[in-house]
Design a protein around this motif. Structure first.
Motif, PDB file in Angstrom:
ATOM      1  N   ILE C  55       0.904  -1.286   0.132  1.00 25.58           N
ATOM      2  CA  ILE C  55       0.108  -0.049   0.003  1.00 25.58           C
ATOM      3  C   ILE C  55       0.954   1.214  -0.183  1.00 25.58           C
ATOM      4  N   ALA C  56       1.900   1.194   0.727  1.00 28.36           N
ATOM      5  CA  ALA C  56       2.793   2.371   0.905  1.00 28.36           C
ATOM      6  C   ALA C  56       3.377   2.583  -0.490  1.00 28.36           C
ATOM      7  N   LEU C  57       3.752   1.920  -1.194  1.00 30.89           N
ATOM      8  CA  LEU C  57       4.502   1.921  -2.561  1.00 30.89           C
ATOM      9  C   LEU C  57       3.395   2.254  -3.595  1.00 30.89           C
ATOM     10  N   LEU C  58       2.128   1.648  -3.374  1.00 31.58           N
ATOM     11  CA  LEU C  58       0.873   2.170  -4.238  1.00 31.58           C
ATOM     12  C   LEU C  58       0.606   3.757  -4.006  1.00 31.58           C
ATOM     13  N   VAL C  59       0.503   3.958  -2.668  1.00 29.34           N
ATOM     14  CA  VAL C  59       0.045   5.307  -2.479  1.00 29.34           C
ATOM     15  C   VAL C  59       1.125   6.343  -3.084  1.00 29.34           C
ATOM     16  N   ARG C  60       2.448   6.066  -2.917  1.00 31.69           N
ATOM     17  CA  ARG C  60       3.654   7.021  -3.136  1.00 31.69           C
ATOM     18  C   ARG C  60       3.871   6.932  -4.645  1.00 31.69           C
ATOM     19  N   SER C  61       3.440   5.883  -5.369  1.00 32.24           N
ATOM     20  CA  SER C  61       3.745   5.908  -6.687  1.00 32.24           C
ATOM     21  C   SER C  61       2.279   6.489  -7.492  1.00 32.24           C
ATOM     22  N   TRP C  62       1.516   6.682  -6.395  1.00 33.71           N
ATOM     23  CA  TRP C  62      -0.016   7.069  -7.036  1.00 33.71           C
ATOM     24  C   TRP C  62      -0.037   8.367  -8.360  1.00 33.71           C
ATOM     25  N   PRO C  63       0.926   9.481  -7.748  1.00 34.31           N
ATOM     26  CA  PRO C  63       1.000  10.567  -8.871  1.00 34.31           C
ATOM     27  C   PRO C  63       1.215  10.357 -10.052  1.00 34.31           C
ATOM     28  N   ILE C  64       2.145   9.241 -10.225  1.00 35.58           N
ATOM     29  CA  ILE C  64       2.642   8.967 -11.724  1.00 35.58           C
ATOM     30  C   ILE C  64       1.669   8.020 -12.417  1.00 35.58           C
ATOM     31  N   LEU C  65       1.196   7.199 -11.622  1.00 37.93           N
ATOM     32  CA  LEU C  65       0.011   6.192 -12.248  1.00 37.93           C
ATOM     33  C   LEU C  65      -1.053   7.230 -12.635  1.00 37.93           C
ATOM     34  N   ASN C  66      -1.458   8.350 -11.950  1.00 33.73           N
ATOM     35  CA  ASN C  66      -2.529   9.095 -12.169  1.00 33.73           C
ATOM     36  C   ASN C  66      -2.107  10.057 -13.532  1.00 33.73           C
ATOM     37  N   ALA C  67      -0.963  10.351 -13.631  1.00 35.23           N
ATOM     38  CA  ALA C  67      -0.438  11.237 -14.762  1.00 35.23           C
ATOM     39  C   ALA C  67      -0.265  10.577 -16.131  1.00 35.23           C
ATOM     40  N   TYR C  68       0.043   9.351 -15.983  1.00 34.48           N
ATOM     41  CA  TYR C  68       0.178   8.602 -17.392  1.00 34.48           C
ATOM     42  C   TYR C  68      -0.563   7.393 -17.119  1.00 34.48           C
ATOM     43  N   PRO C  69      -1.110   6.923 -18.474  1.00 33.64           N
ATOM     44  CA  PRO C  69      -1.586   5.656 -18.449  1.00 33.64           C
ATOM     45  C   PRO C  69      -0.655   4.366 -18.104  1.00 33.64           C
ATOM     46  N   LEU C  70      -1.131   3.528 -17.531  1.00 28.48           N
ATOM     47  CA  LEU C  70      -0.113   2.459 -16.995  1.00 28.48           C
ATOM     48  C   LEU C  70       0.435   1.987 -18.293  1.00 28.48           C
ATOM     49  N   SER C  71      -0.189   2.091 -19.585  1.00 29.45           N
ATOM     50  CA  SER C  71       0.539   1.258 -20.728  1.00 29.45           C
ATOM     51  C   SER C  71       1.765   2.127 -21.226  1.00 29.45           C
ATOM     52  N   ASP C  72       1.519   3.383 -21.158  1.00 27.24           N
ATOM     53  CA  ASP C  72       2.770   4.416 -21.670  1.00 27.24           C
ATOM     54  C   ASP C  72       3.811   3.975 -20.572  1.00 27.24           C
ATOM     55  N   LEU C 306       7.320  -1.090  -7.045  1.00 26.91           N
ATOM     56  CA  LEU C 306       5.707  -1.502  -7.262  1.00 26.91           C
ATOM     57  C   LEU C 306       5.727  -2.741  -8.065  1.00 26.91           C
ATOM     58  N   VAL C 307       6.099  -2.479  -9.246  1.00 27.67           N
ATOM     59  CA  VAL C 307       5.842  -3.220 -10.435  1.00 27.67           C
ATOM     60  C   VAL C 307       6.797  -4.705 -10.021  1.00 27.67           C
ATOM     61  N   LEU C 308       8.065  -4.501  -9.527  1.00 28.83           N
ATOM     62  CA  LEU C 308       8.892  -5.368  -9.227  1.00 28.83           C
ATOM     63  C   LEU C 308       8.383  -6.165  -7.932  1.00 28.83           C
ATOM     64  N   LEU C 309       7.561  -5.550  -6.949  1.00 30.86           N
ATOM     65  CA  LEU C 309       6.994  -6.282  -5.906  1.00 30.86           C
ATOM     66  C   LEU C 309       5.872  -6.954  -6.176  1.00 30.86           C
ATOM     67  N   VAL C 310       4.902  -6.546  -7.088  1.00 31.62           N
ATOM     68  CA  VAL C 310       3.945  -7.188  -7.423  1.00 31.62           C
ATOM     69  C   VAL C 310       4.025  -8.299  -8.153  1.00 31.62           C
ATOM     70  N   VAL C 311       5.021  -8.426  -9.145  1.00 32.62           N
ATOM     71  CA  VAL C 311       5.418  -9.499  -9.903  1.00 32.62           C
ATOM     72  C   VAL C 311       6.274 -10.548  -8.934  1.00 32.62           C
ATOM     73  N   ILE C 312       6.879 -10.146  -7.965  1.00 31.14           N
ATOM     74  CA  ILE C 312       7.652 -11.006  -7.019  1.00 31.14           C
ATOM     75  C   ILE C 312       6.628 -11.732  -6.217  1.00 31.14           C
ATOM     76  N   LEU C 313       5.764 -10.895  -5.500  1.00 32.31           N
ATOM     77  CA  LEU C 313       4.644 -11.339  -4.719  1.00 32.31           C
ATOM     78  C   LEU C 313       3.836 -12.552  -5.300  1.00 32.31           C
ATOM     79  N   ILE C 314       3.293 -12.409  -6.416  1.00 41.62           N
ATOM     80  CA  ILE C 314       2.841 -13.333  -7.422  1.00 41.62           C
ATOM     81  C   ILE C 314       3.530 -14.775  -7.566  1.00 41.62           C
ATOM     82  N   PHE C 315       4.688 -14.423  -7.845  1.00 41.48           N
ATOM     83  CA  PHE C 315       5.661 -15.660  -8.152  1.00 41.48           C
ATOM     84  C   PHE C 315       5.965 -16.152  -6.987  1.00 41.48           C
ATOM     85  N   ASN C 316       6.122 -15.400  -5.845  1.00 40.87           N
ATOM     86  CA  ASN C 316       6.256 -16.069  -4.420  1.00 40.87           C
ATOM     87  C   ASN C 316       5.171 -16.862  -3.949  1.00 40.87           C
TER      88      ASN C 316
END
Ligand SMILES: Nc1ncnc2c1ncn2[C@@H]1O[C@H](COP(=O)(O)OP(=O)(O)O)[C@@H](O)[C@H]1O
Ligand SMILES: [Mg+2]
Lengths: 290, 251, 333
Positions: C55-72, C306-316
């Motif tokens: 959640i902390a990483l999500l909150v802190r990366s929110w500004p950029i996730l908001n400013a650009y589409p995820l695909s970009d 966050l991207v790294l964390l999510v992928v690793i969480l899923i793998f783990n």
């Protein structure tokens, strides 16, 4: 008669011999690669290793090849790792005890173990980034304290699971005997399990220390780096892995040399801790009921 | 006596502990030999020397000879897998392989590439399931997992699997001890049916079973063979005090 | 399961006797339930920790996730924070290549070595192997990095690159475009060795979950040991082997310092294993905390984490669930 003899080299026997051969080769390759690491670190580190390196802090111009040592980093790492381990202990011992005495192999127990294992797998760079966001939120600067907290988070799952694995092997009989004598579960946890946990706790502490001393990516942002020996929890501190890393990045060959020596020091500390844990837990195991 | 297995000066050690002491016996061809003795006396160990299973556990040491049809199975050029093909084993607990009923029986034949085509395999599977007295019960569900069978059926399946590689000797280590009385009886009657064609060596812990099955009896005590003689002699007139005590149920 | 049932029965007994008899007993029972609740609180910690970090990483990366589409962000090619361009594609591909090369190099010898240890080796070799593996797993990443710099990079530069140039140069993924030694192959080799102790230990554990009865059943009909492994053991452990590989991959994905030291750190789309690359962890480590004045830069780096964390969480999570299930079967039997 000879009906039991190898009539001829059947395909399956060739296959058996071949597989066995490449398995042995694989084992040698893996062992060799890992042995090579130690060899190279020793061969390249030893020449630059000196008494000054482990007893002095960097003097002026150290990073251009002048005198001094990395005592700041050695002590910094020890402070960081022992602080982190101590903090992690406070949480991991109760968790491991609770897992054993109350949860056993229950569903919640599985979830807790799962989450610990998952935590274990989160890379330290992510912990480091997380720690840095926390520090910003709290208005903190890079400091020994911040490094200790993050290392504690990293060590928590390792230490808890190590204890858990050791306690799990503890015979149930002993516990039943205590319960049959009319102890409550809490008392069982306290008395019997604590004594039985001693090997688990030592193993965990040393594992935690080893991990704490070696981790670089997490302390990079949180503990910072300084040439002084930390005197307060709120001041930044150097650490051995970063000392290796920064010195290797230097263009001066003398400094790079000392980077190798620092790597050797780090390796020696970690191996001593690791071997120590084996030796200690083997000794302690003698005094507990198996 | 026509000896099928001859054991000569056999000593077995687990580490430093000696489990078999100077064993010299002969096991008659196409009869049922029963090994008896108190638990821990080395019955299983002796049986394991016949199909070279002893070497599967660490730290075992063996001296002496075990001859099958006059050939030492511990000889230098001997192929272990060939020994185990010739000497089949029925384990204490049934151990179906994690595959279908059909594949369990076909497993050994595939391993040794004993048949030419699918039809031959199919016929052979049927043949051995019939011998094991299991065909009637399972022919409609040959491709179900073997673990879906009852324990008693599983043991007969293991018998069929063992027979399918055409052994000449069958070993059984208390093969009925995990089974209910009816299944035990079923296995016993299979063994009795088969003794014309196979040399059978059975370890048993029950005297009654020994009396029902045995043509030849080996009585062991503390790693030594105390008595080895035809069943009627041992049961009516045991030569040794220990055997007598055992038969009278003093152990 | 059975274990906890067994433990629970006597507990209720003590409780009832405690309630009926003396006040001391009552207070002891109270102490017990208090301890129980406190301890329970502690076990929430690991679960919460995972959530809080995410959640902390999500909150802190929110500004950029908001400013650009995820695909970009994920598929953008250009990384120029000063121009407000935050394309992660070079870094994601760098991470992917380094991990794949590391896992591909590591798995075959590790699998074979663990089979050997589990199925063929004598007790003595096994009893040596386990502590040695633990010891090697304890070597810090930065030491692997030093080794990479001193041994692997020159090896790639002087031996592998010329060989590949000579024999495989026409195959684009083996082309030597930047002959420095630093690059994906060097990082992959370092990672391969780094994750080896983990992979071998996990695989070894997995092999020991197969009951010996099954091996014996196969050997008893005259199968060779390899036939037994091939036909009986490997099918049984296949999910566990896969889980061990995924676990190793997730370790490789997140490795920072050792990779950073040998991978070259050039943000480009790699086309060959001899190319330099710039994996996500290296990006974070090299830049975080420095250029915080650039708008969104810090959010961009945290979204990389966050991207790294999510992928690793899923793998783990996937691999650990499989492994725990296999281990439990072993405990049960
Ligand atoms: N794998 C082993 N390692 C060490 N000792 C063993 C092993 N197997 C059996 N033994 C010992 O050898 C002796 C004979 O065992 P066993 O042949 O199993 O007896 P039985 O089958 O007659 O009960 C026993 O004392 C037992 O403890
Ligand atoms: Mg026995």
């Amino acid at each position: 008669m000879g009906f039991l003899m190898k009539k001829h080299w059947q395909r399956r026997h060739l296959m058996e011999a071949f597989m066995k051969f490449i398995m042995r080769v694989s084992l040698v390759i893996v062992a060799g690669a890992l042995g090579l690491i130690l060899w190279i670190v020793i061969v390249r580190g030893l020449p630059a290793l000196s008494w000054a390196m482990v007893t002095k802090i960097p003097e002026g111009g150290y990073y251009m090849g002048k005198g001094g040592g990395i005592l700041n980093a050695i002590l910094g790492s020890l402070y960081l790792a022992s602080g982190g381990t101590l903090l992690a202990m406070i949480f991991s011992v109760p968790i491991a005890m609770y897992l054993k005495t109350y949860l056993g192999d229950s569903k919640w127990g599985h979830y807790v173990r799962l989450s610990l294992d998952v935590l274990w797998g989160i890379p330290s760079i992510v912990y480091g980034a997380f720690g840095f966001t926390l520090m910003i939120a709290l208005g903190m600067r890079a400091s020994l304290l911040a490094g200790i907290v993050i290392l504690a988070l990293i060590e928590l799952p390792i230490m808890t699971r190590a204890m858990d694995e050791v306690i799990r092997r503890m015979p149930v009989d002993l516990e039943h005997a205590a319960l049959a004598l009319g102890s409550t579960k809490f008392e069982v946890a306290l008395r019997v399990v604590t004594r039985q946990m001693l090997p688990g706790i030592t193993t965990a502490i040393l594992l935690g220390l080893g991990r704490g001393i070696g981790d670089a990516a997490s302390v990079l942002f949180t503990a910072g780096y300084t040439d002084r020996i930390p005197t307060s929890l709120m001041r930044p501190t150097a650490s051995l892995p970063l000392a290796v890393f920064f010195q290797l990045g230097s263009p001066y060959p003398e400094v790079q040399q000392r980077g190798y020596a620092a790597a050797l020091i780090l390796t020696i500390i970690v191996l001593v801790v690791s071997l120590g844990s084996r030796w200690l837990s083997a000794r302690l195991n003698k005094y507990t009921i198996k | 006596m026509d000896a099928h297995i001859q054991v000569k000066n056999l000593n077995v050690y687990y580490g430093k502990q000696q489990a078999l002491k100077d064993v010299n016996i002969e096991i008659p061809k196409n009869q049922i030999t029963v090994i008896m003795g108190p638990s821990g006396c080395g019955k299983t160990t002796l049986l394991k020397t016949f199909n070279r299973f002893l070497e599967l556990s660490d730290g075992t040491q063996l001296t002496g000879e075990v001859l099958v049809d006059g050939q030492n199975i511990y000889g230098r050029e001997v192929d272990v897998t060939e020994v185990r093909k010739v000497v089949g084993l029925l384990a204490q607990r049934p151990s179906p392989l994690p595959m279908s009923i059909y594949d369990n029986v076909a497993y050994g034949m595939h391993i040794h590439k004993m048949k030419k085509d699918r039809k031959e395999y199919k016929d052979a599977v049927r043949h051995y399931l019939e011998i094991a007295g299991l065909w009637e019960e399972v022919h409609k569900r040959l491709h179900d997992p073997a673990t879906s069978l009852s324990i008693g059926q599983q043991q007969r399946l293991c018998l069929a699997r063992g027979l399918a590689v055409e052994p000449v000797i069958i070993l059984g280590d208390e093969p009925t001890s995990a089974l209910d009385p009816i299944s035990s009886q079923n296995i016993e009657s299979r063994l009795l049916d088969l003794k014309q064609q196979y040399t059978t060596v059975i370890v048993t812990h029950t005297l009654r079973q020994a009396k029902r099955l045995a043509d030849y009896v080996i009585y062991m005590y503390l790693g030594e063979v105390i008595e080895a003689a035809p069943a009627h002699e041992v049961f009516t007139n045991p030569q040794h005090e220990r055997t007598k005590q055992y038969l009278e149920g003093l152990f | 399961m059975s274990q906890s049932d067994k433990i629970n029965t006597p507990q209720t007994v003590t409780k009832t006797t405690g309630r009926v008899i003396r006040p001391v007993a009552v207070s002891r029972a109270r102490q017990n339930s208090f301890a129980r609740r406190t301890f329970f609180g502690f076990t929430l910690l690991p679960v919460f920790l995972i959530l809080i970090v995410t959640i902390a990483l999500l909150v802190r990366s929110w500004p950029i996730l908001n400013a650009y589409p995820l695909s970009d962000l994920l598929f953008g090619d250009v990384w120029k924070p000063t121009d407000g361009q935050f394309g992660f594609r070079p870094f994601i591909l760098g991470t992917f290549w380094v991990t794949v090369v590391g896992v591909v190099l590591s798995v075959p010898p590790c699998l074979l070595a663990s089979i050997y240890l589990a199925e063929y080796a004598h007790a003595r070799l096994r009893s040596i192997a386990k502590p040695v593996l633990d010891l090697l797993a304890a070597i810090p990443p930065v030491v692997y990095g030093v080794w990479g710099l001193l041994a692997i990079v020159p090896f790639v530069d002087k031996v592998l690159a010329p060989l590949s140039d000579r024999w495989l140069g026409s195959v684009s993924i083996f082309a030597v475009n930047q002959p420095t030694g630093f690059g994906i192959l060097a990082a992959g080799l370092v990672l391969a060795v780094m994750i080896a102790p983990l992979i071998i230990s996990v695989m070894y554990e997995i092999f020991s979950t197969v009951p010996n009865d099954l091996r014996h059943a196969s050997l008893a009909v005259g199968a060779t040991q390899w036939q037994t492994i091939r036909n009986i053991v490997l099918p049984q452990v296949a999910p566990g082997i896969l889980a061990a590989i995924v676990l190793g991959a997730s370790r490789a994905l997140g490795e920072t310092i050792a990779v950073l030291m040998v991978v070259g750190n050039i943000p480009q789309i790699p086309t060959s294993i001899f190319d330099s690359a710039y994996p996500l962890p290296a990006l974070i480590a090299n830049n975080y905390g420095e250029m915080m004045s650039i708008p969104l830069y810090d959010a961009a780096l945290l979204s990389a984490a966050l991207v790294l964390l999510v992928v690793i969480l899923i793998f783990n999570i996937l691999s650990i669930i499989i492994l725990q299930r296999m281990m439990r079967q072993k405990w049960a039997s």
